[in-house]
Design a protein around this motif. Sequence first.
Motif, PDB file in Angstrom:
ATOM      1  N   ASN A 166      -4.095  23.031 -20.253  1.00 44.30           N
ATOM      2  CA  ASN A 166      -4.122  23.162 -21.743  1.00 44.30           C
ATOM      3  C   ASN A 166      -3.442  21.653 -22.192  1.00 44.30           C
ATOM      4  O   ASN A 166      -3.562  21.412 -23.421  1.00 44.30           O
ATOM      5  CB  ASN A 166      -3.018  24.111 -22.305  1.00 44.30           C
ATOM      6  N   LEU A 167      -2.679  20.973 -21.421  1.00 44.32           N
ATOM      7  CA  LEU A 167      -2.256  19.772 -21.527  1.00 44.32           C
ATOM      8  C   LEU A 167      -3.440  18.762 -22.154  1.00 44.32           C
ATOM      9  O   LEU A 167      -2.993  18.205 -23.147  1.00 44.32           O
ATOM     10  CB  LEU A 167      -1.279  19.114 -20.571  1.00 44.32           C
ATOM     11  N   GLU A 168      -4.430  18.551 -21.473  1.00 40.65           N
ATOM     12  CA  GLU A 168      -5.564  17.840 -21.705  1.00 40.65           C
ATOM     13  C   GLU A 168      -6.086  18.240 -23.034  1.00 40.65           C
ATOM     14  O   GLU A 168      -6.527  17.420 -23.986  1.00 40.65           O
ATOM     15  CB  GLU A 168      -6.697  17.736 -20.624  1.00 40.65           C
ATOM     16  N   LYS A 169      -6.304  19.571 -23.209  1.00 43.53           N
ATOM     17  CA  LYS A 169      -6.788  20.132 -24.476  1.00 43.53           C
ATOM     18  C   LYS A 169      -6.192  19.825 -25.709  1.00 43.53           C
ATOM     19  O   LYS A 169      -6.428  19.312 -26.782  1.00 43.53           O
ATOM     20  CB  LYS A 169      -7.080  21.453 -24.389  1.00 43.53           C
ATOM     21  N   GLN A 170      -4.580  19.651 -25.508  1.00 39.37           N
ATOM     22  CA  GLN A 170      -3.810  19.476 -26.568  1.00 39.37           C
ATOM     23  C   GLN A 170      -3.827  18.169 -27.080  1.00 39.37           C
ATOM     24  O   GLN A 170      -3.946  17.675 -27.995  1.00 39.37           O
ATOM     25  CB  GLN A 170      -2.266  19.839 -26.090  1.00 39.37           C
ATOM     26  N   ILE A 171      -3.867  17.131 -26.068  1.00 43.65           N
ATOM     27  CA  ILE A 171      -3.987  15.497 -26.232  1.00 43.65           C
ATOM     28  C   ILE A 171      -5.247  15.333 -26.956  1.00 43.65           C
ATOM     29  O   ILE A 171      -5.224  14.589 -27.940  1.00 43.65           O
ATOM     30  CB  ILE A 171      -3.772  14.914 -24.955  1.00 43.65           C
ATOM     31  N   SER A 172      -6.335  16.033 -26.306  1.00 36.57           N
ATOM     32  CA  SER A 172      -7.683  15.509 -27.039  1.00 36.57           C
ATOM     33  C   SER A 172      -7.661  15.903 -28.276  1.00 36.57           C
ATOM     34  O   SER A 172      -8.435  15.153 -29.319  1.00 36.57           O
ATOM     35  CB  SER A 172      -8.837  16.112 -25.952  1.00 36.57           C
ATOM     36  N   THR A 173      -7.161  17.090 -28.560  1.00 35.34           N
ATOM     37  CA  THR A 173      -7.239  17.890 -30.124  1.00 35.34           C
ATOM     38  C   THR A 173      -6.496  16.917 -30.923  1.00 35.34           C
ATOM     39  O   THR A 173      -7.007  16.540 -32.090  1.00 35.34           O
ATOM     40  CB  THR A 173      -6.568  19.173 -29.966  1.00 35.34           C
ATOM     41  N   ILE A 174      -5.254  16.379 -30.689  1.00 33.76           N
ATOM     42  CA  ILE A 174      -4.634  15.512 -31.580  1.00 33.76           C
ATOM     43  C   ILE A 174      -5.225  14.142 -31.748  1.00 33.76           C
ATOM     44  O   ILE A 174      -5.307  13.683 -33.042  1.00 33.76           O
ATOM     45  CB  ILE A 174      -3.211  15.194 -30.740  1.00 33.76           C
ATOM     46  N   ARG A 175      -5.902  13.417 -30.750  1.00 34.46           N
ATOM     47  CA  ARG A 175      -6.488  12.300 -30.865  1.00 34.46           C
ATOM     48  C   ARG A 175      -7.930  12.541 -31.737  1.00 34.46           C
ATOM     49  O   ARG A 175      -8.268  11.488 -32.293  1.00 34.46           O
ATOM     50  CB  ARG A 175      -6.906  11.944 -29.501  1.00 34.46           C
ATOM     51  N   SER A 176      -8.649  13.692 -31.728  1.00 34.78           N
ATOM     52  CA  SER A 176      -9.741  13.682 -32.507  1.00 34.78           C
ATOM     53  C   SER A 176      -9.503  14.340 -33.779  1.00 34.78           C
ATOM     54  O   SER A 176     -10.518  13.929 -34.707  1.00 34.78           O
ATOM     55  CB  SER A 176     -10.477  14.782 -31.610  1.00 34.78           C
ATOM     56  N   LEU A 177      -8.387  14.606 -34.151  1.00 34.23           N
ATOM     57  CA  LEU A 177      -7.960  15.176 -35.622  1.00 34.23           C
ATOM     58  C   LEU A 177      -7.345  14.173 -36.421  1.00 34.23           C
ATOM     59  O   LEU A 177      -6.700  14.508 -37.424  1.00 34.23           O
ATOM     60  CB  LEU A 177      -7.368  16.644 -35.611  1.00 34.23           C
ATOM     61  N   LYS A 178      -7.412  12.878 -35.999  1.00 27.89           N
ATOM     62  CA  LYS A 178      -6.779  11.702 -37.035  1.00 27.89           C
ATOM     63  C   LYS A 178      -8.031  11.334 -38.023  1.00 27.89           C
ATOM     64  O   LYS A 178      -9.078  10.936 -37.824  1.00 27.89           O
ATOM     65  CB  LYS A 178      -6.656  10.537 -36.179  1.00 27.89           C
ATOM     66  N   ASP A 179      -7.606  11.529 -39.332  1.00 23.43           N
ATOM     67  CA  ASP A 179      -8.586  11.458 -40.155  1.00 23.43           C
ATOM     68  C   ASP A 179      -9.085   9.879 -40.461  1.00 23.43           C
ATOM     69  O   ASP A 179     -10.085   9.441 -40.914  1.00 23.43           O
ATOM     70  CB  ASP A 179      -7.957  11.939 -41.675  1.00 23.43           C
ATOM     71  N   SER A 180      -7.986   8.940 -40.451  1.00 24.80           N
ATOM     72  CA  SER A 180      -8.300   7.795 -40.616  1.00 24.80           C
ATOM     73  C   SER A 180      -8.052   6.642 -39.571  1.00 24.80           C
ATOM     74  O   SER A 180      -6.958   7.163 -38.673  1.00 24.80           O
ATOM     75  CB  SER A 180      -7.405   7.137 -41.835  1.00 24.80           C
ATOM     76  N   ALA A 181      -8.454   5.580 -39.396  1.00 19.31           N
ATOM     77  CA  ALA A 181      -8.075   4.822 -38.180  1.00 19.31           C
ATOM     78  C   ALA A 181      -6.716   4.245 -38.197  1.00 19.31           C
ATOM     79  O   ALA A 181      -6.374   3.712 -37.244  1.00 19.31           O
ATOM     80  CB  ALA A 181      -9.395   3.697 -38.298  1.00 19.31           C
ATOM     81  N   GLY A 182      -6.116   4.058 -39.341  1.00 19.95           N
ATOM     82  CA  GLY A 182      -4.794   3.457 -39.320  1.00 19.95           C
ATOM     83  C   GLY A 182      -3.891   4.123 -40.169  1.00 19.95           C
ATOM     84  O   GLY A 182      -3.949   5.271 -40.212  1.00 19.95           O
ATOM     85  N   PHE A 183      -2.750   3.364 -40.429  1.00 20.26           N
ATOM     86  CA  PHE A 183      -1.633   3.885 -41.311  1.00 20.26           C
ATOM     87  C   PHE A 183      -1.415   3.314 -42.707  1.00 20.26           C
ATOM     88  O   PHE A 183      -1.257   2.048 -42.711  1.00 20.26           O
ATOM     89  CB  PHE A 183      -0.320   3.590 -40.308  1.00 20.26           C
ATOM     90  N   LYS A 184      -1.922   4.127 -43.661  1.00 20.02           N
ATOM     91  CA  LYS A 184      -2.257   3.459 -45.126  1.00 20.02           C
ATOM     92  C   LYS A 184      -0.929   3.551 -45.759  1.00 20.02           C
ATOM     93  O   LYS A 184      -0.543   4.568 -45.862  1.00 20.02           O
ATOM     94  CB  LYS A 184      -3.348   4.141 -45.810  1.00 20.02           C
ATOM     95  N   ILE A 185      -0.418   2.368 -46.440  1.00 21.26           N
ATOM     96  CA  ILE A 185       0.688   2.385 -47.148  1.00 21.26           C
ATOM     97  C   ILE A 185       0.579   3.083 -48.661  1.00 21.26           C
ATOM     98  O   ILE A 185      -0.509   2.577 -49.188  1.00 21.26           O
ATOM     99  CB  ILE A 185       1.286   0.889 -47.403  1.00 21.26           C
TER     100      ILE A 185
END
Length: 564
Positions: free
Chosen positions: A60-79
């Motif tokens: 489940n570690l690989e699934k956890q990491i891939s889930t987190i990385r795929s559910l980022k809405d934007s490419a950066g960190f908006k101020i």
Amino acid sequence: MSIQMKNIQFPSASYDEWKEQAIKALKGKPFQSLFTETIEGVTLEPLYTQEMLMDKLGDNLEKQISTIRSLKDSAGFKISQQVYGETSSQFFTLLQESVERGNDCVTIHSRVPFKWDEENLTLLAKYLAENTFKLFIENEKDPILNVFNKINAPSVKGFIISHQGNMLSNFENVRSISINTIPYHHDGASVIEELAISLALAAKYAEQEGSYEKMISKSFVSFAIDTQFFLEIAKLRAFKVLWKAFSKAYKVDKPAAIPVMAETSLRSYTKADPYVNLLRAGNEAFAALIGGADYFTVHPHDCLTKPTEKSIRIARNVSLVLKEESFVENVLDASGGSYFIETLTADYAEKAWELFLEIEKAGGIDAYTQSGQLQARLDRLFESRLDAVQTRKDSLIGTNIYANPADEVPAETNPQFAQIKRLAIPFEKLRVNYKEFKPRIAILTYGKLKDFKPRADFVDGFFATVGIVPEKSGEITNIEAAKDWMEQANYDYVVIAAKDEDTKLLLPSILELQPKGILVDVAGKYKQEQEEWLEKGLNGFIYAGQNIVEKLTEVLESLKGVQQ
């Protein structure tokens, strides 16, 4: 030489070998003292290893990491810098400046000192049409909402935070379903409650909208980021794990990412020492950046009173510096793979899902709230936080420890944040009361400097929390000199600081004097002598682990009683 360095290999050590060395270093203290129980009921271990992580998560570690990385809405960190202003002229000047100097998301609270009249709304509409925005509104009748009558571009992008659901159906890219956990955070919620409530609110709005798809297209989630750096990183990551599980319950296997808005927590902000808020803000912003927030608001260090142009600029620059100099924004999921953070992420997700199911079983977030269960839970947590700060189990730098006695508590309060339950409030109230009463306080330091200094310094720090600098007697090395000093003392309250054996020798003679109009306390616990000394007229004790606020309140009330 460099080739040799590259070929060097260090021997690996097992957990048991590390544990053996740790026990030796503890010198008699139990190994369990290295484990920390958080307010969420999660035990933080002193060391995390790859084996421990794999035992917990396995495949489940690989699934956890891939889930987190795929559910980022934007490419950066908006101020997402909030705009302030005493007048409309100043407000729009600062708004223009913020856009020019790196503000990615114009953030406005509708409660401003001026009116949202036609002229101001027309000017505001221009900025909202050209920039991503975030609006805080009071209700669906808020005057600032009239700005959308003046915007003709349906492609405008923004977010509206309110207690209502979807309000702007004509603007496809304006999200107005606010899954806002921040009020619960400021009411005492731990990470577990914040995560569970975010899902419970999403379930409520999905039902209101009639489908998961309609809800997700108009939704975003808001979190406050507190000072526990690694725990807050894990909170944001755990939300994405939970969001996938939540979406799967609606038969959605590949959920769309939901925008994550975050801001610095005001729960730990202080009025008396506002510059420490800068340190808190930097720590919290960096946690949000690593944790994967899409938009972030740094509240100015003096936002509890009255932000200035300088403090607003500094707040904006906190995020700019982190973005430009840390390079974290260039890394996808910078904390991914960390044994500690991955374990903590999984722990949070598991516990939050259990609470979410409990809330749903009770009938949903509204029923759970109306039953009183939620508020009772939040009250317990907040009281636990207060107790931890007031007994110094947790540090609130500049307030309960390392306090500057010269600090003043500003009388002015920003109405926007006046209702937030901050941990520093009891200390700030006491500081004001002590300043008004102006008690004369001293420390009778008995013995040699090396013997009394640790306790004298502790008492100094104790009273620094309320802005008092006690005077000190200096070295007094015999009982007669101590009695003479007490007889001539022109103080309301004296604390005796000495090593145990010296205190036991000196105090009976001091109590025989019954110094008129002077309250006497002792630094230390002295459990065996406590009852006897109190009967003979000792006021009480000052010691580590004591509730500072309760003790200092009792002292002040006793001093007022003596003077009356």
